[in-house]
Enzyme design. Structure first.
Site, PDB file in Angstrom:
ATOM      1  CG  ASP A  34      -1.794   1.192   1.312  1.00 25.34           C
ATOM      2  OD1 ASP A  34      -2.386   1.451   2.382  1.00 25.34           O
ATOM      3  OD2 ASP A  34      -1.891   1.905   0.292  1.00 25.34           O
ATOM      4  CG  ASP A 218      -3.570   4.474  -2.099  1.00 19.62           C
ATOM      5  OD1 ASP A 218      -4.538   4.863  -1.402  1.00 19.62           O
ATOM      6  OD2 ASP A 218      -2.893   3.465  -1.827  1.00 19.62           O
TER       7      ASP A 218
HETATM    8  O1  46J Z   1      -6.464   5.512   3.928  1.00 21.27           O
HETATM    9  C1  46J Z   1      -6.030   5.828   2.854  1.00 21.27           C
HETATM   10  C2  46J Z   1      -5.907   4.780   1.747  1.00 21.27           C
HETATM   11  C3  46J Z   1      -7.002   3.725   1.885  1.00 21.27           C
HETATM   12  C4  46J Z   1      -6.798   2.596   0.891  1.00 21.27           C
HETATM   13  C5  46J Z   1      -5.408   2.058   0.992  1.00 21.27           C
HETATM   14  N1  46J Z   1      -4.429   3.102   0.840  1.00 21.27           N
HETATM   15  C6  46J Z   1      -4.521   4.150   1.825  1.00 21.27           C
HETATM   16  N2  46J Z   1      -5.560   7.062   2.599  1.00 21.27           N
HETATM   17  C7  46J Z   1      -5.061   7.502   1.286  1.00 21.27           C
HETATM   18  C8  46J Z   1      -5.909   8.681   0.827  1.00 21.27           C
HETATM   19  C9  46J Z   1      -5.962   9.771   1.848  1.00 21.27           C
HETATM   20  C10 46J Z   1      -6.452   9.251   3.175  1.00 21.27           C
HETATM   21  C11 46J Z   1      -5.591   8.088   3.637  1.00 21.27           C
END
Ligand code: 46J
Length: 332
Positions: A34, A218
């Site tokens: 991730d 991401d």
């Molecule tokens: O929680 C996340 C993602 C969720 C899915 C998996 N990657 C991280 N963030 C990225 C976008 C901004 C908020 C934080």
């Protein structure tokens, strides 16, 4: 050092899971790499049975090299409202042949229901910047940060594919995985993400619009969440498409022919095939309504460029030398 690990998509390319070996003797878990978070956490023997539904568990008591980090805890919440928390061990971690002997392995003592339901996902391996790692009182480093000085080149790369296995490489840019040149663009790491400027966009018979917007790369997000006005303009080209207010997402007739989506990085232009954007059925019980791979971002101030976009390219996550980190994109 350099290494390469095969990553395999779940159904509908919901996420890509990569085998990681932890401890002595090695315990192999399949983790979701991730680039949007920075904790390496795993399902563990410390979880209540009610939270586990088929996942492989890391059991530090069975690893002769595991050492608890006394007093350390972690607690993470993701943008999709999922969450997990627990305590911390250090142990040997090996990804695709690249090993770090004292990687912080955050073991879960609590996971939210989304993780319990995701039966093939044994945890996450964070590849965003260590500045957003959640371990307290002493923040820990990501696997990439830990191995960086031993890598032949300060990079990792993502070669994700549509409905097929791909690879994550560390320390090497494999020329057989892309065509043409890699176009690099600077990264703003101030929020802890791989944030960069998308130079603009185009689709269907409209010409490319040089309207830059910020986004994060991401690998842990399934879809591509883009500025709402761009998503609106895209789906206006799709007969029968509508914004499903309940989902806050665009759906359309499954037999729609979706236009390709062009995005810009610097002077380069990349194509997300319409086929990738016809993401999946909205609901298994209704074979006529499909869910879009491009969706409006939630107005958080930047786009979230997830697997729908990343899988159409070869992506280099470059920590840089003294200079700023950068992202590289290439056709493949
Ligand atoms: O929680 C996340 C993602 C969720 C899915 C998996 N990657 C991280 N963030 C990225 C976008 C901004 C908020 C934080």
């Amino acid at each position: 050092d350099s290494g390469s690990a095969k990553t395999t998509p779940e159904k509908d390319d919901l996420e890509y899971l990569t085998p990681v070996s932890i401890g002595t003797p090695p315990q192999v878990l399949n983790l979701d790499f991730d680039s949007g978070s920075s904790d390496l956490w795993v399902f563990s023997s410390e979880l209540p049975q009610s939270s586990v539904s088929g996942q492989s568990l890391y059991d530090p008591s069975k690893s002769s090299t595991a050492e608890e980090v006394q007093g350390a805890t972690w607690n993470i919440s993701y943008g999709d409202q999922s969450s997990s928390n627990g305590i911390v061990y250090r142990d040997v971690v090996n990804v695709g042949g690249v090993e770090f002997k004292s990687q912080a392995v955050e073991i879960a003592t609590t996971v939210s229901s989304q993780f319990t339901r995701d039966t093939n996902n044994d945890g996450l391996l964070g590849l965003a910047f260590s500045s957003i790692n959640t371990v307290q009182p002493q923040q820990e480093k990501t696997f990439f940060d830990n191995i960086l000085s031993n890598l032949d080149a300060p990079v990792w790369t993502a070669d994700l594919k549509y409905h097929a296995p791909g690879t994550y490489d560390f320390g090497v840019i494999d020329k057989s995985k892309y065509t043409g040149d890699i176009t690099y663009t600077d990264v703003d790491q101030s929020d802890g993400f791989w944030m960069f400027d998308v130079a603009g966009y185009g689709f269907g018979n409209s010409t490319f619009k040089a309207a830059p917007f910020k986004g994060i790369a991401d690998t842990g997000t399934t879809l591509a969440m883009i500025p709402a006005e761009i998503a609106g303009a895209y789906y206006r080209q799709v007969k029968g498409a509508k914004l499903d207010s309940q989902q806050g997402a665009y759906v359309f007739p499954c037999d729609s022919v979706l236009p390709d989506f062009i995005f810009g990085v610097g002077n380069a232009r990349y194509t997300i095939p319409g086929k990738f954007i016809n993401y999946s059925l909205l609901d298994e019980s209704d074979p006529t309504t499909c869910f879009g791979g491009l969706q409006p971002d939630m107005g958080i101030g930047f786009a979230i460029l997830g697997d729908i976009l990343l899988k159409s390219t070869f992506v280099v996550f470059d920590a840089g030398t003294e200079s700023t980190p950068r992202l590289g994109f290439a056709k493949k």
